[in-house]
Design a protein around this motif. Structure first.
Motif, PDB file in Angstrom:
ATOM      1  N   LEU A 226       8.558 -14.027  -3.171  1.00 37.72           N
ATOM      2  CA  LEU A 226       8.524 -14.808  -4.395  1.00 37.72           C
ATOM      3  C   LEU A 226       7.674 -14.034  -5.395  1.00 37.72           C
ATOM      4  O   LEU A 226       6.492 -13.761  -5.140  1.00 37.72           O
ATOM      5  N   THR A 227       8.278 -13.647  -6.497  1.00 37.00           N
ATOM      6  CA  THR A 227       7.617 -12.776  -7.460  1.00 37.00           C
ATOM      7  C   THR A 227       7.555 -13.453  -8.828  1.00 37.00           C
ATOM      8  O   THR A 227       8.231 -14.445  -9.067  1.00 37.00           O
ATOM      9  N   GLY A 228       6.737 -12.889  -9.717  1.00 38.86           N
ATOM     10  CA  GLY A 228       6.654 -13.491 -11.037  1.00 38.86           C
ATOM     11  C   GLY A 228       5.984 -12.621 -12.060  1.00 38.86           C
ATOM     12  O   GLY A 228       5.308 -11.632 -11.749  1.00 38.86           O
ATOM     13  N   THR A 229       6.174 -13.005 -13.315  1.00 39.92           N
ATOM     14  CA  THR A 229       5.531 -12.377 -14.455  1.00 39.92           C
ATOM     15  C   THR A 229       5.473 -13.425 -15.557  1.00 39.92           C
ATOM     16  O   THR A 229       5.867 -14.571 -15.361  1.00 39.92           O
ATOM     17  N   GLY A 230       4.976 -13.052 -16.729  1.00 36.85           N
ATOM     18  CA  GLY A 230       4.904 -13.995 -17.832  1.00 36.85           C
ATOM     19  C   GLY A 230       4.494 -13.297 -19.110  1.00 36.85           C
ATOM     20  O   GLY A 230       4.122 -12.122 -19.091  1.00 36.85           O
ATOM     21  N   GLN A 231       4.544 -14.030 -20.212  1.00 34.22           N
ATOM     22  CA  GLN A 231       4.124 -13.484 -21.503  1.00 34.22           C
ATOM     23  C   GLN A 231       2.615 -13.623 -21.609  1.00 34.22           C
ATOM     24  O   GLN A 231       2.093 -14.715 -21.812  1.00 34.22           O
ATOM     25  N   ALA A 232       1.932 -12.509 -21.472  1.00 37.74           N
ATOM     26  CA  ALA A 232       0.480 -12.556 -21.490  1.00 37.74           C
ATOM     27  C   ALA A 232      -0.066 -12.875 -22.871  1.00 37.74           C
ATOM     28  O   ALA A 232      -1.146 -13.446 -23.004  1.00 37.74           O
ATOM     29  N   ARG A 233       0.672 -12.505 -23.893  1.00 36.44           N
ATOM     30  CA  ARG A 233       0.244 -12.807 -25.262  1.00 36.44           C
ATOM     31  C   ARG A 233       1.471 -13.116 -26.101  1.00 36.44           C
ATOM     32  O   ARG A 233       2.558 -12.615 -25.824  1.00 36.44           O
ATOM     33  N   PRO A 234       1.317 -13.936 -27.130  1.00 41.44           N
ATOM     34  CA  PRO A 234       2.468 -14.252 -27.982  1.00 41.44           C
ATOM     35  C   PRO A 234       2.989 -13.003 -28.684  1.00 41.44           C
ATOM     36  O   PRO A 234       2.243 -12.062 -28.958  1.00 41.44           O
ATOM     37  N   GLY A 235       4.270 -12.994 -28.980  1.00 38.99           N
ATOM     38  CA  GLY A 235       4.844 -11.866 -29.711  1.00 38.99           C
ATOM     39  C   GLY A 235       6.343 -11.806 -29.561  1.00 38.99           C
ATOM     40  O   GLY A 235       6.896 -12.264 -28.561  1.00 38.99           O
ATOM     41  N   ARG A 236       6.988 -11.232 -30.581  1.00 37.38           N
ATOM     42  CA  ARG A 236       8.440 -11.126 -30.559  1.00 37.38           C
ATOM     43  C   ARG A 236       8.909  -9.688 -30.742  1.00 37.38           C
ATOM     44  O   ARG A 236      10.030  -9.444 -31.153  1.00 37.38           O
TER      45      ARG A 236
END
Length: 260
Positions: free
Chosen positions: A150-160
């Motif tokens: 089971l792996t994961g990641t995410g948006q550490a800081r806002p931005g586009r």
């Protein structure tokens, strides 16, 4: 009781108390000014409660609550605080938010507290002394097969920014082809805590922010392997990192190294 253990007791109590100050607006924000005000209110309330307690517990120490800060830190004792990790979730009425505190001494993490009020769990660690969740020792997963991970990641800081979004998407797709499951969510601290507890097996970030210091230390002290994408040991100054159970770290690194 060592000085670090005494500090950990003080910090843990303070963080649990400060969590009661986090609130959800009466109505969900629908404009950027409304959202910014709600986020700031939570951050300011928690910081105002924690700062005098932490500084008072360690005379001469300094404070930063710039959770999106990165790079080298000055010498000395620094309290690095993420007042409300996943603040957006708290404002929106979702349960995944936390308060994170680490003590960084001369650029190296010394202790960490990550409190998840809704889940009712508090993760702690002291460098070289292991990690616990509510006093129960933590140990990362014993898996050795990435296809079961089971792996994961995410948006550490806002931005586009297009290039950042594209890289994140490519990495998620690559991991989906090699692992059992990929979770993309915030806050980062929540996922790292799950790795430390052996509930997840892998977490990666192309950013390495100061708000990650506490949960990264908790993973390390739970037996996890945390490196940059060249396989070098994680440091506060690393550009990004992979935190994983030892048995799947190398395979996960091979996947991410090819797409970073």
């Amino acid at each position: 009781m060592s000085s670090e253990e005494q500090l950990l007791t003080v910090v843990t109590a303070a963080v649990r108390t400060a969590a009661n100050l986090v609130t959800r607006p009466a109505t969900t924000p629908t404009t950027m000014p409304e959202l910014a005000a709600a986020l700031a209110a939570n951050d300011d309330a928690v910081s105002a409660a924690l700062r005098p307690v932490l500084i008072g517990a360690l005379p001469g120490s300094q404070w930063t609550s710039d959770e999106h800060g990165s790079g080298p830190m000055p010498d000395g004792d620094w309290w690095v605080v993420d007042p409300v990790g996943g603040n957006m979730n708290a404002v929106q009425g979702m349960p995944d938010w936390n308060i994170g505190v680490s003590l960084v001494r001369d650029g190296r993490p010394v202790l960490a507290v990550l409190h998840m009020p809704v889940a009712g769990e508090t993760f702690t660690a002291i460098a070289g002394q292991g990690a616990t969740a509510d006093g129960v020792p933590l140990k990362v997963s014993a898996k050795t097969d990435l296809t079961l991970a089971l792996t994961g990641t995410g948006q550490a800081r806002p931005g586009r920014e297009a290039d950042r979004a594209d890289r994140a998407g490519v990495a998620v797709a690559a991991m989906m082809r090699n692992a059992l499951y990929v979770r993309a969510s915030v806050p980062v601290g929540h996922q790292l805590a799950q790795v430390a507890a052996g509930r997840m097996d892998v977490h990666w970030q192309f950013d390495n922010l100061r708000s990650h210091i506490a949960p990264v230390l908790i993973v390390q002290e739970s037996g996890g392997v945390v490196t940059d994408f060249d396989g070098k040991p994680w440091a506060v100054t690393s550009d990004g990192y992979l935190a994983a159970a030892p048995g799947v770290h190398a395979a996960a690194l091979d996947v991410l190294r090819a797409v970073r």
